[in-house]
Design an enzyme around this catalytic site. Structure first.
Site, PDB file in Angstrom:
ATOM      1  N   CYS A  55       0.514  -1.191  -0.157  1.00 53.04           N
ATOM      2  CA  CYS A  55       0.001  -0.199   0.545  1.00 53.04           C
ATOM      3  C   CYS A  55       0.885   1.463   0.411  1.00 53.04           C
ATOM      4  O   CYS A  55       0.395   2.571  -0.799  1.00 53.04           O
ATOM      5  CB  CYS A  55      -1.117  -0.006   1.381  1.00 53.04           C
ATOM      6  SG  CYS A  55      -2.536  -1.315   0.848  1.00 53.04           S
ATOM      7  N   ARG A 138      -8.159  -4.394  -3.100  1.00 58.22           N
ATOM      8  CA  ARG A 138      -7.392  -3.180  -3.755  1.00 58.22           C
ATOM      9  C   ARG A 138      -8.403  -3.058  -4.357  1.00 58.22           C
ATOM     10  O   ARG A 138      -8.244  -4.034  -5.763  1.00 58.22           O
ATOM     11  CB  ARG A 138      -6.136  -2.818  -4.659  1.00 58.22           C
ATOM     12  CG  ARG A 138      -5.432  -3.880  -3.794  1.00 58.22           C
ATOM     13  CD  ARG A 138      -3.307  -4.206  -3.451  1.00 58.22           C
ATOM     14  NE  ARG A 138      -3.160  -4.315  -3.314  1.00 58.22           N
ATOM     15  CZ  ARG A 138      -2.194  -4.029  -1.562  1.00 58.22           C
ATOM     16  NH1 ARG A 138      -2.567  -2.395  -1.563  1.00 58.22           N
ATOM     17  NH2 ARG A 138      -1.712  -4.246  -0.996  1.00 58.22           N
TER      18      ARG A 138
HETATM   19  C1  BEZ Z   1       0.792  -4.516   2.069  1.00 56.83           C
HETATM   20  O1  BEZ Z   1       1.916  -4.659   1.972  1.00 56.83           O
HETATM   21  O2  BEZ Z   1       0.490  -3.684   1.295  1.00 56.83           O
HETATM   22  C2  BEZ Z   1      -0.273  -5.746   2.189  1.00 56.83           C
HETATM   23  C3  BEZ Z   1       0.267  -7.056   2.152  1.00 56.83           C
HETATM   24  C4  BEZ Z   1      -0.530  -8.085   2.125  1.00 56.83           C
HETATM   25  C5  BEZ Z   1      -2.379  -7.709   3.116  1.00 56.83           C
HETATM   26  C6  BEZ Z   1      -1.937  -6.098   3.109  1.00 56.83           C
HETATM   27  C7  BEZ Z   1      -1.706  -5.888   3.065  1.00 56.83           C
END
Ligand code: BEZ
Length: 238
Positions: A55, A138
């Site tokens: 993110c 997402r």
């Molecule tokens: C992230 O790195 O943004 C992420 C990865 C797995 C689950 C939720 C967020």
């Protein structure tokens, strides 16, 4: 946060639907969506959580490109199942500490929705329990100036989105609307565009093609014409 619709995990807005309306608190103050952004394109997108790595890379990329979306008359609005204080602390960390792929000092100026109660996430089908019952996937909703949903993307938690593709889709939708054309696979501004077949109005393909040097028909059902990058950019106000 209030919504004007019943909350259900399984409500999935569809392409062609009116964008569901809601009120929410954001890092830029309260918003009424979509009515606060009348006459603009809107990209409403969710991410799973603040202070997570994928993110963070996405927000830095969107933050860096924000002026390009603004130039396309498009308002970005983000969302996650986190509160305002978390959002503010995360965006400050991004601005003050993170140097990723040459991006540093990135200031995110578009609103990021506080959606701890998951009201907006549920309204937009961003909670997909097979992936996560507590985080939004997402999602990306492209909403036109008439507040209709025009394209929807869903990505899983572990895969960051391609922001060039998000911009390409926005430019593509605006080109479809402004020029009354369809767009072929992998289209980019400057590529040929798809137009109604030359013979479709009872005019022989050869006659129409002969009178229009920009028209090319691959077969009776498949015609294209040239549309220059400059014409696209001029019309889209770039
Ligand atoms: C992230 O790195 O943004 C992420 C990865 C797995 C689950 C939720 C967020």
């Amino acid at each position: 946060m209030e919504t004007n619709q019943v909350n259900q995990v399984n409500v999935m807005p569809r392409i062609g639907d009116d964008a569901p309306a809601f009120r929410a608190n954001t890092t830029q103050g309260p918003i009424n969506f979509p009515s606060d952004f009348k006459g603009k394109w809107k990209i409403l997108f969710s991410h799973p959580a603040d202070f997570t790595p994928v993110c963070t890379t996405e927000f830095m990329t969107f933050g860096r490109m924000a002026d390009e979306f603004e130039a396309l008359n498009c308002q970005l609005v983000g969302l996650s199942i986190d509160g305002i204080h978390s959002h503010i602390a995360w965006l400050r960390t991004i601005r003050e500490k993170i140097d990723f792929r040459g991006m540093k000092g990135i200031e995110v100026k578009f609103p990021l929705i506080d959606d701890i109660p998951m009201n907006v996430a549920k309204l937009y089908g961003m909670i997909q329990p097979g992936e996560s019952a507590t985080s939004a996937v997402r999602a990306v909703f492209f909403i036109d100036p008439q507040d209709k949903i025009r394209t929807i993307m869903y990505y899983p938690l572990s895969l960051g989105r391609n922001f060039d593709e998000i911009k390409r889709v926005l430019i593509g939708l605006q080109t479809v609307d402004n020029f009354g054309v369809a767009l072929p696979a992998d289209w980019r501004p400057g590529d040929e565009v798809i137009v109604p077949p030359a013979g479709s109005c009872g005019v022989a393909k050869e006659r129409v093609e002969g009178s229009d040097k920009d028209l090319h028909c691959y077969d009776w059902f498949f015609c294209t014409r040239q549309l220059s990058k400059e014409d696209v950019e001029r019309k889209l106000g770039k």
